[in-house]
Design a protein around this motif. Structure first.
Motif: not given
Length: 273
Positions: A20-26, A30-33, A57-58
Motif C-alpha cells: 500500500e505504501t509503494i502504491d501511494s508512491i508509484l 509526479y512520475q520521474n522518480i 522505477r522500483v
C-alpha cells in the motif's frame, strides 16, 4: 526534463502493508522518480513482495545481515541518484500530489534545502485521528529558526515522510547519526535545515501510521520514555552551539520534551492499535 526524485523505503518485516505504501508512491502525479526499497534481512516475505512489483522505477535490495534502523536508513541514502530525496517508512502513505508539490517548492526556491508538509495521523485501518502541523508560517522560513523554535515547543520536522530534501544538502551533512536510537530522524532533519531555508506547505500531504509496535509507539508507550528524554538532552548538547542555545533554552526544551512525551503516550494508548 523534470528533476529525478529518489524515494527511499527502509523495510523490515513489513510484508503486510508495504504494498500500500509503494502504491501511494508509484501513483503520484509526479512520475520521474526512482523508488529505492531496502529490506533489512526481514524474517517475513517483505523482499518477495517488493521484488514482485512490475515497475521499472522500483529498485529492490536486501541486506545480507540486519543493519538496524540507522544502518538501513543510511544504506538507503547511499543508493540515491536523484536531485531531491524523500524517505518514507514502510507503513506510511503520501497523497497523490505530495511529490509534485514538494519538488516544485524546491525548484522554485533555490535557498530551500528542505520542503515539508503537514501530516494526517491515521490508524492501521486508515481512520484519521488528527493532524500534525508543521511550523506556523507558510512558505520560505530560515531553517535554524525553525529548529530553535521546535526545541521549545514541538518537533516541526516530524516523521521522515513529511520532508523532501535537496541532495546537495544531504551530501554536506552526511547520513543519520548512529549514536541516536530513537530520535535519529530529528537530528538528521535539524542538520539538513541548518544548511539553509525550509519551505513549509500547510497541507496534509502524507499519512503517518500510529501503531503501538512502531518506533514511536514502543518508546512512548513501552516504558522507554527515560531513554528518549536522555537522547533529547544529547540532541541539545550536540546542536546548542550552532543554534545559539542558552542554558535556560536547554532547560526549557527538556521541560517541553517531558510534557510532550507524556501527552504522546496518552494519545497512543487511546488511538494506536
Amino acid at each position: 526534463m523534470e528533476p529525478l526524485v529518489s524515494v527511499c523505503i527502509p523495510a523490515y518485516n513489513n510484508a503486510g502493508y508495504i504494498k500500500e505504501t509503494i502504491d501511494s508512491i508509484l501513483n503520484q502525479t509526479y512520475q520521474n522518480i526512482e523508488l529505492i526499497v531496502v529490506d533489512d534481512n526481514s524474517k517475513d516475505n517483505t523482499y518477495e513482495v517488493i521484488s514482485s512489483i512490475p515497475d521499472k522505477r522500483v529498485k529492490a535490495y536486501r541486506n545480507e545481515k540486519n543493519l538496524g534502523m540507522s544502518g538501513n536508513w543510511n544504506r538507503c541514502l547511499e543508493l540515491v541518484s536523484g536531485e531531491f530525496v524523500k524517505l518514507i517508512c514502510a507503513d506510511d502513505l503520501i497523497e497523490k500530489d505530495a511529490i509534485e508539490k514538494e519538488t516544485r517548492a524546491l525548484i522554485e526556491n533555490p535557498t530551500a534545502v528542505l520542503a515539508e508538509s503537514d501530516s494526517k495521523l491515521v490508524d492501521m485501518q486508515g481512520k484519521q485521528h488528527g493532524t500534525y502541523k508543521r511550523y506556523h508560517k507558510s512558505g520560505l522560513v530560515n531553517g535554524k529558526k525553525v529548529a530553535r523554535s521546535g526545541l521549545r515547543s514541538q518537533n516541526y520536522f516530524g516523521a521522515p515522510l513529511a520532508n523532501m530534501i535537496r541532495k546537495s544538502a544531504l551530501d554536506k551533512v552526511g547520513g543519520f547519526d548512529t549514536d541516536f536510537v530513537y530520535i535519529l530522524d530529528y537530528d538528521f532533519y535539524m542538520r539538513i535545515a541548518s544548511q539553509g531555508d525550509i519551505f513549509v506547505i500547510h497541507e496534509p500531504l502524507n499519512g503517518f501510521r500510529i501503531r503501538n509496535d512502531s518506533n514511536t509507539g514502543q518508546v512512548m508507550g513501552g516504558g522507554k520514555e527515560k531513554a528518549y528524554i536522555a537522547e533529547h538532552r544529547m540532541l541539545l548538547e550536540k546542536h546548542k552551539e550552532e543554534l545559539g542555545l542558552s542554558g535556560f533554552a536547554v532547560w526549557q526544551s527538556m521541560m517541553a520534551r517531558r510534557l510532550r512525551s507524556f501527552l504522546i503516550s496518552v494519545y497512543l494508548k487511546i488511538f494506536a492499535k
